[in-house]
Design an enzyme around this catalytic site. Sequence first.
Site, PDB file in Angstrom:
ATOM      1  N   TRP A 159     -45.811   3.189 -25.788  1.00 42.79           N
ATOM      2  CA  TRP A 159     -47.016   3.198 -26.614  1.00 42.79           C
ATOM      3  C   TRP A 159     -47.907   1.983 -26.416  1.00 42.79           C
ATOM      4  CZ3 TRP A 159     -46.351  -1.202 -29.367  1.00 42.79           C
ATOM      5  CH2 TRP A 159     -45.067  -1.555 -29.794  1.00 42.79           C
ATOM      6  N   ASN A 160     -47.434   0.952 -25.719  1.00 37.90           N
ATOM      7  CA  ASN A 160     -48.237  -0.275 -25.699  1.00 37.90           C
ATOM      8  C   ASN A 160     -49.388  -0.237 -24.692  1.00 37.90           C
ATOM      9  OD1 ASN A 160     -46.071  -0.379 -23.788  1.00 37.90           O
ATOM     10  ND2 ASN A 160     -46.511  -2.529 -23.440  1.00 37.90           N
ATOM     11  N   LYS A 183     -44.141  12.623 -20.237  1.00 44.72           N
ATOM     12  CA  LYS A 183     -43.838  12.666 -21.666  1.00 44.72           C
ATOM     13  C   LYS A 183     -44.302  11.336 -22.262  1.00 44.72           C
ATOM     14  CE  LYS A 183     -41.418  12.195 -25.571  1.00 44.72           C
ATOM     15  NZ  LYS A 183     -41.593  10.998 -26.417  1.00 44.72           N
ATOM     16  N   GLY A 236     -39.969   1.425 -21.254  1.00 43.17           N
ATOM     17  CA  GLY A 236     -39.658   1.375 -22.677  1.00 43.17           C
ATOM     18  C   GLY A 236     -38.623   0.307 -22.959  1.00 43.17           C
ATOM     19  N   GLY A 237     -37.787   0.550 -23.982  1.00 47.96           N
ATOM     20  CA  GLY A 237     -36.790  -0.424 -24.396  1.00 47.96           C
ATOM     21  C   GLY A 237     -35.404  -0.127 -23.860  1.00 47.96           C
ATOM     22  N   GLU A 258     -38.466   0.312 -16.166  1.00 46.95           N
ATOM     23  CA  GLU A 258     -39.325  -0.857 -16.374  1.00 46.95           C
ATOM     24  C   GLU A 258     -39.243  -1.158 -17.855  1.00 46.95           C
ATOM     25  OE1 GLU A 258     -41.640  -3.514 -17.279  1.00 46.95           O
ATOM     26  OE2 GLU A 258     -43.100  -1.883 -17.440  1.00 46.95           O
ATOM     27  N   LEU A 259     -38.464  -2.204 -18.183  1.00 52.15           N
ATOM     28  CA  LEU A 259     -38.150  -2.480 -19.580  1.00 52.15           C
ATOM     29  C   LEU A 259     -38.843  -3.755 -20.047  1.00 52.15           C
ATOM     30  CD1 LEU A 259     -34.358  -1.547 -19.357  1.00 52.15           C
ATOM     31  CD2 LEU A 259     -36.320  -0.048 -19.724  1.00 52.15           C
ATOM     32  N   CYS A 292     -44.616  -5.883 -22.110  1.00 48.42           N
ATOM     33  CA  CYS A 292     -43.302  -6.083 -21.481  1.00 48.42           C
ATOM     34  C   CYS A 292     -43.170  -7.496 -20.946  1.00 48.42           C
ATOM     35  CB  CYS A 292     -43.106  -5.083 -20.343  1.00 48.42           C
ATOM     36  SG  CYS A 292     -43.131  -3.362 -20.854  1.00 48.42           S
ATOM     37  N   GLU A 391     -35.886  -9.788 -27.698  1.00 51.78           N
ATOM     38  CA  GLU A 391     -37.279  -9.356 -27.578  1.00 51.78           C
ATOM     39  C   GLU A 391     -37.795  -8.892 -28.940  1.00 51.78           C
ATOM     40  OE1 GLU A 391     -39.974  -6.769 -24.528  1.00 51.78           O
ATOM     41  OE2 GLU A 391     -38.168  -5.804 -25.312  1.00 51.78           O
TER      42      GLU A 391
END
Length: 499
Positions: A159-160, A183, A236-237, A258-259, A292, A391
């Site tokens: 969402w960022n 998605k 995401g996380g 990619e976290l 991130c 984080e």
Amino acid sequence: MTELAATNLKKYNMYVNGEWIEPSNGEYFQSYNPATGEPWCYIAKGTAEDVDKVVHAAHRAFLNSEWANMTFTERGRLVRKLGELIAERAEELAEFETRDNGKLIREMRGQLKYLPEFFYYYAGLADKIHGETLPIDKRDMFVFTSKEPLGVVAAITPWNSPLYLTTLKLAPALVAGNTIVIKPSEVTSASLLELVKLVEEAGFPPGVVNVVTGFGQPVGDSLTSHPLVRRVAFTGGPETARHVVRNSSENFAKVTLELGGKSPNIVFDDADPANAAMGIIAGIFGASGQSCVAGSRAFLHVDIYDKVMQILVDRVSQIKIGDPLMDETEMGPLATKTQLERVEKYVDLGINEGGKLITGGKKPGGFKQGWYFEPTIFEHTNNKSRITREEIFGPVLSVIPFKEEEEVIQLANSTDYGLAVGIWSKDGARAHRVAKAVRAGIVWVNTYRSISPIAPIGGSGLSGFGREGGYEAINEYMQSKVVWINTSTESIPDPFIMR
């Protein structure tokens, strides 16, 4: 069926096989404007049945001769056209993004105007993708490799920065010849659904680009474990990433993650104090810390500590918090109420663990609505507290002093993450030494939060694996095929001996 009570709100359906379709259960959910805390549109609530439908559509498109028989050059032209259409709609798309996730319109306007460069870059690479001739150790064999697409790609975006992080997946996946099912986060689906309206206009065949909306369960789980999905690209996380990895064990899909990170800015005693302070502010308070690569730790050499801290505190006190759609605003709201509550929890934790709160630490006054939080700075004596190691994904900076180069390298590497590092120094030799010693996929020297389609991004540890951006990303969406050609005219002497 979810009641569409506020009938004046826009309703978004899913984009499947070139058509806008309603969810199979007829249900929708509200999406909220972070600046007001009020719903502003409805998003289709997808199901496992919808996922199966969209993946099969993407699979048929992958096998369809119209897409499969296109040359790389032809695919490149389509990708470039999509970039050109995004450039034409940049202002409008930027406003949708801001309304969807609360990021500054000034930042999103700049980002959307730059976003087409990623499509142009990959469009230019399209007909530079090639295999190689192998100098094989057998005189009668001619052997070469070729690059081929994987098939259906599942792209899970956060969402960022929905459109930027979707582009990092979409552009290379398409020029490589794959089809894709995106998605988006249930928090920020609208801006992507606006962007995909341009796909058909660009000339892509139906089913090549698809969007399924909804929640992680069941949509995300069904998509990442679907037997026809050959590649999963996730941003995401770590917790959700663990689910993705487990799900991919069902279909053996190739996965990149990619976290997040707990990225440090390291300021040496010879650095320009003002530039270093501005870089730290950009790293942690840009995008309200919801990045991130957020530089949420700052290590300041003791000889420059007070000077940099003074500049930091003075400038942070002047940050203009407000409506992200206003050009003068410098910091907008957090994207969700849940994220606001998370930041508040970590600030309390930081105080309880002995951190010294220098500035911020609460909701700003004057905002009756919206999910706003002040830019916050903590001073710490060490790197051991949870607030310095976990984080937060919000506008909270931890500042720690250091004396020696080796000491700060150990401090910077004392984390489970490994995404980004900022180094501030006028000493080029030291910059090279530290850049080599720190564990991070991205190192910025005397700058922070710079991006380009030419440069890959990615990390290690809890920051994930694989790379997005740059030429490296093409290989993430392709597989090699090796071809052996026997040039001999002689008969095969013995079929039971490996040649």
